[in-house]
Design a protein around this motif. Structure first.
Motif, PDB file in Angstrom:
ATOM      1  N   TYR A  22       1.139  -1.245  -4.977  1.00  0.00           N
ATOM      2  CA  TYR A  22       1.176  -2.698  -4.850  1.00  0.00           C
ATOM      3  C   TYR A  22      -0.034  -3.157  -4.036  1.00  0.00           C
ATOM      4  N   GLY A  23      -1.048  -3.726  -4.718  1.00  0.00           N
ATOM      5  CA  GLY A  23      -2.253  -4.213  -4.032  1.00  0.00           C
ATOM      6  C   GLY A  23      -2.103  -5.669  -3.622  1.00  0.00           C
ATOM      7  N   THR A  24      -3.227  -6.286  -3.269  1.00  0.00           N
ATOM      8  CA  THR A  24      -3.198  -7.682  -2.829  1.00  0.00           C
ATOM      9  C   THR A  24      -2.997  -8.635  -4.012  1.00  0.00           C
ATOM     10  N   GLN A  25      -3.605  -8.311  -5.169  1.00  0.00           N
ATOM     11  CA  GLN A  25      -3.554  -9.214  -6.318  1.00  0.00           C
ATOM     12  C   GLN A  25      -2.623  -8.752  -7.432  1.00  0.00           C
ATOM     13  N   ASP A  49       3.667   2.562  -3.018  1.00  0.00           N
ATOM     14  CA  ASP A  49       2.910   2.227  -1.806  1.00  0.00           C
ATOM     15  C   ASP A  49       2.548   0.755  -1.874  1.00  0.00           C
ATOM     16  N   PHE A  50       2.252   0.188  -0.734  1.00  0.00           N
ATOM     17  CA  PHE A  50       2.115  -1.254  -0.628  1.00  0.00           C
ATOM     18  C   PHE A  50       1.026  -1.615   0.361  1.00  0.00           C
ATOM     19  N   THR A  51       0.556  -2.858   0.273  1.00  0.00           N
ATOM     20  CA  THR A  51      -0.238  -3.383   1.383  1.00  0.00           C
ATOM     21  C   THR A  51       0.700  -3.496   2.585  1.00  0.00           C
ATOM     22  N   ALA A  52       0.121  -3.507   3.758  1.00  0.00           N
ATOM     23  CA  ALA A  52       0.949  -3.639   4.974  1.00  0.00           C
ATOM     24  C   ALA A  52       0.058  -4.188   6.088  1.00  0.00           C
ATOM     25  N   TYR A 102       2.774   2.115  12.553  1.00  0.00           N
ATOM     26  CA  TYR A 102       1.491   1.393  12.639  1.00  0.00           C
ATOM     27  C   TYR A 102       1.676  -0.098  12.834  1.00  0.00           C
ATOM     28  N   LYS A 103       2.724  -0.657  12.268  1.00  0.00           N
ATOM     29  CA  LYS A 103       2.807  -2.121  12.224  1.00  0.00           C
ATOM     30  C   LYS A 103       3.915  -2.698  13.106  1.00  0.00           C
ATOM     31  N   ALA A 104       4.894  -1.884  13.502  1.00  0.00           N
ATOM     32  CA  ALA A 104       6.040  -2.447  14.233  1.00  0.00           C
ATOM     33  C   ALA A 104       6.203  -1.845  15.633  1.00  0.00           C
ATOM     34  N   ASN A 142       5.843   3.871   1.236  1.00  0.00           N
ATOM     35  CA  ASN A 142       4.583   4.256   1.883  1.00  0.00           C
ATOM     36  C   ASN A 142       3.607   3.090   1.854  1.00  0.00           C
ATOM     37  N   VAL A 143       2.406   3.286   2.407  1.00  0.00           N
ATOM     38  CA  VAL A 143       1.390   2.237   2.511  1.00  0.00           C
ATOM     39  C   VAL A 143       0.177   2.640   1.679  1.00  0.00           C
ATOM     40  N   ASP A 144      -0.488   1.643   1.076  1.00  0.00           N
ATOM     41  CA  ASP A 144      -1.556   1.936   0.115  1.00  0.00           C
ATOM     42  C   ASP A 144      -2.683   2.813   0.665  1.00  0.00           C
ATOM     43  N   ALA A 145      -3.023   2.604   1.941  1.00  0.00           N
ATOM     44  CA  ALA A 145      -4.131   3.385   2.507  1.00  0.00           C
ATOM     45  C   ALA A 145      -3.684   4.805   2.818  1.00  0.00           C
ATOM     46  N   HIS A 146      -2.577   4.904   3.529  1.00  0.00           N
ATOM     47  CA  HIS A 146      -2.116   6.200   4.032  1.00  0.00           C
ATOM     48  C   HIS A 146      -1.743   7.156   2.903  1.00  0.00           C
ATOM     49  N   VAL A 147      -1.162   6.599   1.841  1.00  0.00           N
ATOM     50  CA  VAL A 147      -0.680   7.429   0.744  1.00  0.00           C
ATOM     51  C   VAL A 147      -1.841   8.069  -0.028  1.00  0.00           C
ATOM     52  N   MET A 182     -11.395   1.613  -0.126  1.00  0.00           N
ATOM     53  CA  MET A 182     -12.270   0.437  -0.167  1.00  0.00           C
ATOM     54  C   MET A 182     -11.886  -0.514  -1.297  1.00  0.00           C
ATOM     55  N   GLY A 183     -11.406  -1.684  -0.943  1.00  0.00           N
ATOM     56  CA  GLY A 183     -11.060  -2.693  -1.943  1.00  0.00           C
ATOM     57  C   GLY A 183     -11.248  -4.066  -1.341  1.00  0.00           C
ATOM     58  N   THR A 184     -10.215  -4.907  -1.443  1.00  0.00           N
ATOM     59  CA  THR A 184     -10.258  -6.238  -0.835  1.00  0.00           C
ATOM     60  C   THR A 184     -10.625  -6.104   0.642  1.00  0.00           C
ATOM     61  N   SER A 185      -9.982  -5.129   1.290  1.00  0.00           N
ATOM     62  CA  SER A 185     -10.326  -4.767   2.669  1.00  0.00           C
ATOM     63  C   SER A 185     -10.631  -3.272   2.645  1.00  0.00           C
ATOM     64  N   THR A 186     -11.031  -2.726   3.801  1.00  0.00           N
ATOM     65  CA  THR A 186     -11.161  -1.267   3.868  1.00  0.00           C
ATOM     66  C   THR A 186     -10.255  -0.748   4.963  1.00  0.00           C
ATOM     67  N   CYS A 187      -9.530   0.333   4.659  1.00  0.00           N
ATOM     68  CA  CYS A 187      -8.782   1.046   5.690  1.00  0.00           C
ATOM     69  C   CYS A 187      -9.451   2.392   5.890  1.00  0.00           C
ATOM     70  N   HIS A 188      -9.491   2.847   7.130  1.00  0.00           N
ATOM     71  CA  HIS A 188     -10.042   4.166   7.453  1.00  0.00           C
ATOM     72  C   HIS A 188      -8.901   5.009   7.986  1.00  0.00           C
ATOM     73  N   ASN A 247     -12.016  -9.641  12.646  1.00  0.00           N
ATOM     74  CA  ASN A 247     -12.378  -8.241  12.884  1.00  0.00           C
ATOM     75  C   ASN A 247     -11.112  -7.457  13.204  1.00  0.00           C
ATOM     76  N   ARG A 248     -10.826  -6.452  12.374  1.00  0.00           N
ATOM     77  CA  ARG A 248      -9.602  -5.663  12.586  1.00  0.00           C
ATOM     78  C   ARG A 248      -9.869  -4.514  13.560  1.00  0.00           C
ATOM     79  N   SER A 249     -11.008  -3.832  13.423  1.00  0.00           N
ATOM     80  CA  SER A 249     -11.390  -2.765  14.359  1.00  0.00           C
ATOM     81  C   SER A 249     -12.896  -2.916  14.578  1.00  0.00           C
TER      82      SER A 249
HETATM   83  O1  LIG Z   1      -3.694  -2.786   6.215  1.00  0.00           O
HETATM   84  C1  LIG Z   1      -3.483  -2.081   5.268  1.00  0.00           C
HETATM   85  C2  LIG Z   1      -2.900  -0.769   5.469  1.00  0.00           C
HETATM   86  O2  LIG Z   1      -2.609  -0.522   6.806  1.00  0.00           O
HETATM   87  C3  LIG Z   1      -3.750  -2.501   3.845  1.00  0.00           C
HETATM   88  O3  LIG Z   1      -2.546  -2.511   3.191  1.00  0.00           O
HETATM   89  C4  LIG Z   1      -4.431  -3.851   3.741  1.00  0.00           C
HETATM   90  O4  LIG Z   1      -5.678  -3.733   4.339  1.00  0.00           O
HETATM   91  C5  LIG Z   1      -4.598  -4.315   2.270  1.00  0.00           C
HETATM   92  O5  LIG Z   1      -5.254  -3.374   1.471  1.00  0.00           O
HETATM   93  P1  LIG Z   1      -6.093  -3.747   0.100  1.00  0.00           P
HETATM   94  O6  LIG Z   1      -7.419  -4.211   0.543  1.00  0.00           O
HETATM   95  O7  LIG Z   1      -5.335  -4.783  -0.662  1.00  0.00           O
HETATM   96  O8  LIG Z   1      -6.185  -2.432  -0.633  1.00  0.00           O
END
Ligand SMILES: O=C(CO)[C@@H](O)[C@@H](O)COP(=O)(O)O
Ligand SMILES: Nc1ncnc2c1ncn2[C@@H]1O[C@H](COP(=O)(O)OP(=O)(O)O)[C@@H](O)[C@H]1O
Length: 564
Positions: A10-13, A91-94, A205-207, A270-275, A292-298, A387-389
């Motif tokens: 499940y992405g952003t769009q 997996d999902f955005t989070a 990570y989020k809660a 699960n979460v899109d980046a971690h998975v 690397m997509g709409t945003s980037t997670c490392h 800025n996230r990080s």
């Molecule tokens: O923040 C996280 C994961 O922790 C992502 O779900 C969020 O940046 C959205 O990711 P996408 O850019 O839609 O792949």
């Protein structure tokens, strides 16, 4: 007889399902469903209720539509029987979160709250809880809360507690009607299995949840707001289950809806980046994956829990069971380029792209690739969406420096790409300086796949090789792998995600390698970037925040005039 697993990302769009062969990781069929309501950042679906600045919502029925359409589609394309599908993972955005009532129904689907903005899903990039995040950070710091260190010193406005607190502040009636405030990823699994279980990844990570220490104390929540004292028992009570576990099995009703068999194993959410980490074969420390997509997670694994300034978090079992998972990120990467193509590119470029039969990103990239490093005289800061990080501040905004009357769109496009590469280098240096090694870099996601210039620039700026995922749907592949683990070896899957990664993960043969000459010039440009980063981001010049305040005052003045 081959067995299969399905991963849904499940992405952003949009949401995408991939049917994967167990054992080989071969992706047999893929189906994509754009969300019917997309990202709602201006109006609710009623077309009348206007949303405030920095809001970003989604509609939960879109998530179910993804399952209903894409799963029958992949089975149909592959001509495979549901009997041969042994597991499913998602997996999902989070942090993408929603309030639900005691029946598990999202409040936005109830008659009473269907026109209330706070009843909808708050998407990860909903940044309107920054005031709550600032207040939370001040109080946590003043109280010397230990948990802050695990999150690089700050809790982001993207995360669960600021978002829930915003609801309490602005819509106490929604807060009161909320039985549970859940991650969308856990809610979808709940719809599939009939049981609400929270996954250790988003909880960690989020809660602000910790495997040993649990959530922050009641005293801390009371210090935030008396009404939050019992928030954990009242709104976040459900069981937390480690990544890699089985959530349950498909119910009769869910199976009928999505075209699979009742009893099919379902992985914990699960979460899109971690998975994506095991899907490129990473199951050990020292290897950084950029999604690397709409945003980037490392995402990076480590043996120990270290404090890294400005990281998003470190969570035990957050990515691979038994290891520490570190996360950092950039809130705006593809979004940055999209904003530029939609707002700043002349019609002649679109005509040229159409004549060549390519999209605008490809045209701008082709033109940008003709430029020498440093030739444009431009430098940008990549904070168009905060800025996230490593600064963890959604109130920071974009900068473009060095533009003249001769500046061309492709020069700006390249400067924006470079800005995101410098942002990544800042993150890599923060990890290394804190004793968390990064010896290898991997990339996956839409951009890693589509933009070779960008990947070369990253390699030059980081001065490291970059390996690319062979899958165009890496998170979905990762989810399918977790689905196979949920099924277990007995049913034809795996007992462990590391075993699944050995057999199913795949990388491309080509590796991006740094070009020495470019890397030297990028070193100079990065020095300038780092100066601007500190100047605008660490309090020396708060112009971005001041501008936001002036904007807020001006908008509320205009509103008052309209209502008078
Ligand atoms: O923040 C996280 C994961 O922790 C992502 O779900 C969020 O940046 C959205 O990711 P996408 O850019 O839609 O792949
Ligand atoms: N060729 C390209 N180069 C750089 N960015 C691109 C290109 N094509 C699309 N994008 C950007 O990539 C983002 C979409 O990334 P993708 O990985 O497909 O989706 P998501 O992040 O939702 O999972 C959009 O923001 C878009 O602007």
């Amino acid at each position: 007889m081959a067995k299969y697993s399905i991963g849904v990302d499940y992405g952003t769009q949009s949401g995408r399902a991939v049917l994967v062969e167990i054992g080989t990781g071969k992706e047999i069929a893929t189906a994509v469903k754009p969300y019917t309501h997309g990202v709602m950042d201006e109006f609710l679906p009623n077309g009348k209720t206007k949303l405030e600045n920095d809001w970003a919502l989604q509609h939960p029925t879109d998530y179910i539509e993804v399952l209903e359409t894409t799963i029958p589609d992949v089975l149909n394309q592959a001509k495979i029987s549901a009997d041969d599908v042994i597991g499913i993972g998602i997996d999902f955005t989070a942090c993408t979160v929603l309030p639900i009532n005691t029946y598990g129904t999202p409040l936005c689907l109830t008659e009473e709250f269907k026109d209330h903005p706070h009843s909808f899903v708050k998407l990860w990039k909903h940044h309107a809880a920054q005031d709550e995040a600032n207040r939370l950070n001040e109080i946590a710091e003043a109280r010397g809360e230990k948990f802050l260190q695990r999150y690089g010193g700050k809790i982001s406005s993207e995360w669960l507690v600021p978002k829930l607190w915003q609801i309490l502040n602005e819509a106490p009636e929604i807060y009161a009607a909320t039985d549970q405030f859940v991650e969308a990823t856990d809610w979808v699994i709940y719809q599939l299995t009939g049981d609400l279980k929270r996954n250790s990844c988003t909880a960690g990570y989020k809660a602000i949840w910790h495997k040993q220490d649990g959530y922050p104390s009641q005293e801390f929540f009371k210090a935030l707001d008396d009404r939050l004292e019992n928030v954990i028992e009242e709104k976040l009570a459900s069981e937390i289950v480690p990544i890699g576990s089985k959530a349950g099995e498909l119910t009769e009703q869910a199976a009928k809806l999505i075209g699979l068999n009742p009893g099919t194993a379902v992985a914990i959410a699960n979460v899109d980046a971690h998975v994506a980490v095991p899907a490129v074969g990473i199951t050990e420390p020292g290897k950084l994956l950029m999604i690397m997509g709409t945003s980037t997670c490392h995402i990076l694994l480590g043996d120990e829990e270290k404090v890294v300034p400005g990281m998003c978090g470190v969570v035990e079992d957050g990515v691979i069971p038994g290891l520490m998972g570190y996360e950092a990120g950039q809130s705006c990467v593809g979004d940055h380029f999209e904003w530029f193509t939609e707002n700043c590119v002349p019609a002649s470029y679109y005509e040229e792209a159409e004549a060549k039969g390519v999209n605008i990103h490809v045209l701008l990239t082709e033109k940008a690739a003709q430029l020498q490093v440093g030739e444009s005289g431009l430098i940008a800061l990549d904070w168009w969406n905060g800025n996230r990080s490593t600064l963890v501040d959604a109130d920071l905004t974009g900068v473009l420096l060095g533009a003249t009357l001769l500046t061309k769109p492709e020069e700006i496009y390249r400067a924006l790409i470079e800005a995101t590469a410098y942002g990544t280098r800042t993150i890599v240096e923060a990890f290394r300086n804190s004793g968390v090694p990064i010896n290898e870099v991997y990339a996956c996601g839409g951009i890693a796949e589509k933009n070779a210039l960008m990947m070369q620039i990253y390699s030059d700026v980081l001065k490291m090789d970059i390996k690319i995922s062979a899958s165009s749907q890496t998170p979905a592949l990762g989810s399918a792998m977790f689905g196979a683990v949920a099924a277990g070896k007995e049913r034809g899957g795996y007992d462990d995600i590391k075993d699944a990664a050995k057999e199913m993960a795949r990388l491309k043969d080509d590796i991006y390698q740094p070009k020495q000459q470019n890397a030297q010039i990028y070193d100079q440009l990065f020095t300038e970037y780092a100066r601007l980063y500190d100047y605008f981001g660490r309090g020396e010049n708060n112009v971005m925040k001041n501008l936001k305040k002036i904007k807020k005052a001006s908008v509320s003045q205009a509103k008052t005039e309209i209502t008078q």
